[in-house]
Design a protein around this motif. Structure first.
Motif, PDB file in Angstrom:
ATOM      1  N   ASN A 182       0.804  -1.217   0.000  1.00 23.37           N
ATOM      2  CA  ASN A 182       0.000   0.000   0.000  1.00 23.37           C
ATOM      3  C   ASN A 182       0.840   1.271   0.000  1.00 23.37           C
ATOM      4  O   ASN A 182       0.363   2.330  -0.414  1.00 23.37           O
ATOM      5  CB  ASN A 182      -0.940  -0.005   1.202  1.00 23.37           C
ATOM      6  CG  ASN A 182      -1.912   1.158   1.205  1.00 23.37           C
ATOM      7  OD1 ASN A 182      -1.948   1.943   2.139  1.00 23.37           O
ATOM      8  ND2 ASN A 182      -2.705   1.270   0.149  1.00 23.37           N
ATOM      9  N   ARG A 218       3.908   1.508  -1.522  1.00 27.19           N
ATOM     10  CA  ARG A 218       4.853   1.558  -2.637  1.00 27.19           C
ATOM     11  C   ARG A 218       4.558   2.777  -3.501  1.00 27.19           C
ATOM     12  O   ARG A 218       3.390   3.142  -3.696  1.00 27.19           O
ATOM     13  CB  ARG A 218       4.761   0.292  -3.484  1.00 27.19           C
ATOM     14  CG  ARG A 218       5.359  -0.948  -2.825  1.00 27.19           C
ATOM     15  CD  ARG A 218       5.428  -2.085  -3.845  1.00 27.19           C
ATOM     16  NE  ARG A 218       6.365  -1.763  -4.915  1.00 27.19           N
ATOM     17  CZ  ARG A 218       7.652  -2.118  -4.915  1.00 27.19           C
ATOM     18  NH1 ARG A 218       8.155  -2.792  -3.900  1.00 27.19           N
ATOM     19  NH2 ARG A 218       8.433  -1.794  -5.925  1.00 27.19           N
ATOM     20  N   ARG A 265       1.845  -0.595  -6.259  1.00 29.91           N
ATOM     21  CA  ARG A 265       1.034  -0.173  -5.121  1.00 29.91           C
ATOM     22  C   ARG A 265      -0.380  -0.729  -5.254  1.00 29.91           C
ATOM     23  O   ARG A 265      -0.941  -0.800  -6.342  1.00 29.91           O
ATOM     24  CB  ARG A 265       0.974   1.352  -5.036  1.00 29.91           C
ATOM     25  CG  ARG A 265       0.218   1.865  -3.802  1.00 29.91           C
ATOM     26  CD  ARG A 265       0.176   3.389  -3.768  1.00 29.91           C
ATOM     27  NE  ARG A 265      -0.449   3.851  -2.550  1.00 29.91           N
ATOM     28  CZ  ARG A 265      -1.765   3.950  -2.365  1.00 29.91           C
ATOM     29  NH1 ARG A 265      -2.596   3.622  -3.351  1.00 29.91           N
ATOM     30  NH2 ARG A 265      -2.260   4.382  -1.213  1.00 29.91           N
TER      31      ARG A 265
END
Length: 210
Positions: A174, A176, A181
């Motif tokens: 979450n 990234r 992501r």
């Protein structure tokens, strides 16, 4: 005139919030009391008055994170759920813990180096032991499923470690900054997929000779 206890609690809360931010990914020796006090907008003496030392403040932050984590996990282990349902519920509650308290999640799932001082190492060891105790609740649920004949005989302790490590890795997607992501909905789907793979296995049947 504001009550003394209210002022004390307010000061402690702002110090804890400031400490949560600076201790999130830094060791205790990399942070100064001046930095924490400045971030909290209070005098340096407040740290010593309310927590005794920088190490005492760090310990209070960790204890608060562990307490919040326990409160979420408690909601998974309700008597109305079967052991397997409890394991699925733990994944959901762990995600909720991250979504509502991301700083606490990072602190517990990806702790900073404890540093060279005894206080930091002792706190790190205590945190690891309490997280391990939390993990033991999953071990109990897995073993209960094995004993009931629902799950095949496995090393429950190892499976619990695999589950926790998998969930930590998935949730960390979450934050990234790139195309890897995943948002909240995608995280939940991945957590369920991971649980399904562990619960049901990946292969249709065992392969002879591995």
């Amino acid at each position: 005139m504001e009550d003394v206890d209210v002022r004390k609690r307010r000061t402690m809360d702002v110090l804890l919030r400031a400490a949560e931010e600076v201790f999130r990914d830094r060791s205790i020796e990399d942070v100064t009391v001046e930095e924490i006090a400045e971030r909290a907008g209070v005098a340096v003496g407040s740290i010593y008055n309310h927590f005794g030392s920088k190490a005492g403040l760090r310990a209070a932050v960790v204890e608060r994170a562990l307490e919040v984590d326990r409160s979420f996990i408690d909601m998974a282990f309700t008597p109305d759920r079967t052991p397997v349902q409890q394991l699925y519920a733990v994944a959901e509650q762990y995600l909720q813990f991250y979504l509502q308290y991301p700083e606490y999640f990072r602190m517990l799932a990806f702790p900073a180096e404890p540093g060279q001082y005894t206080a930091g190492r002792e706190l790190s060891e205590r945190m690891a032991k309490q997280i391990d105790a939390q993990n033991d609740r999953m071990v109990v649920a897995i073993q209960a499923a094995i004993d009931a004949g629902v799950a095949r005989p496995v090393d429950a302790k190892k499976v619990a470690v695999v589950l926790l490590a998998t969930w930590n890795g998935i949730i960390s997607l979450n934050w990234r900054p790139d195309q890897l992501r995943r948002n909240e909905s995608e995280l939940r789907d991945l957590l369920e997929t991971a649980a399904d793979v562990v619960a049901n296995g990946l292969l249709r049947s065992p392969l002879a000779g591995g």
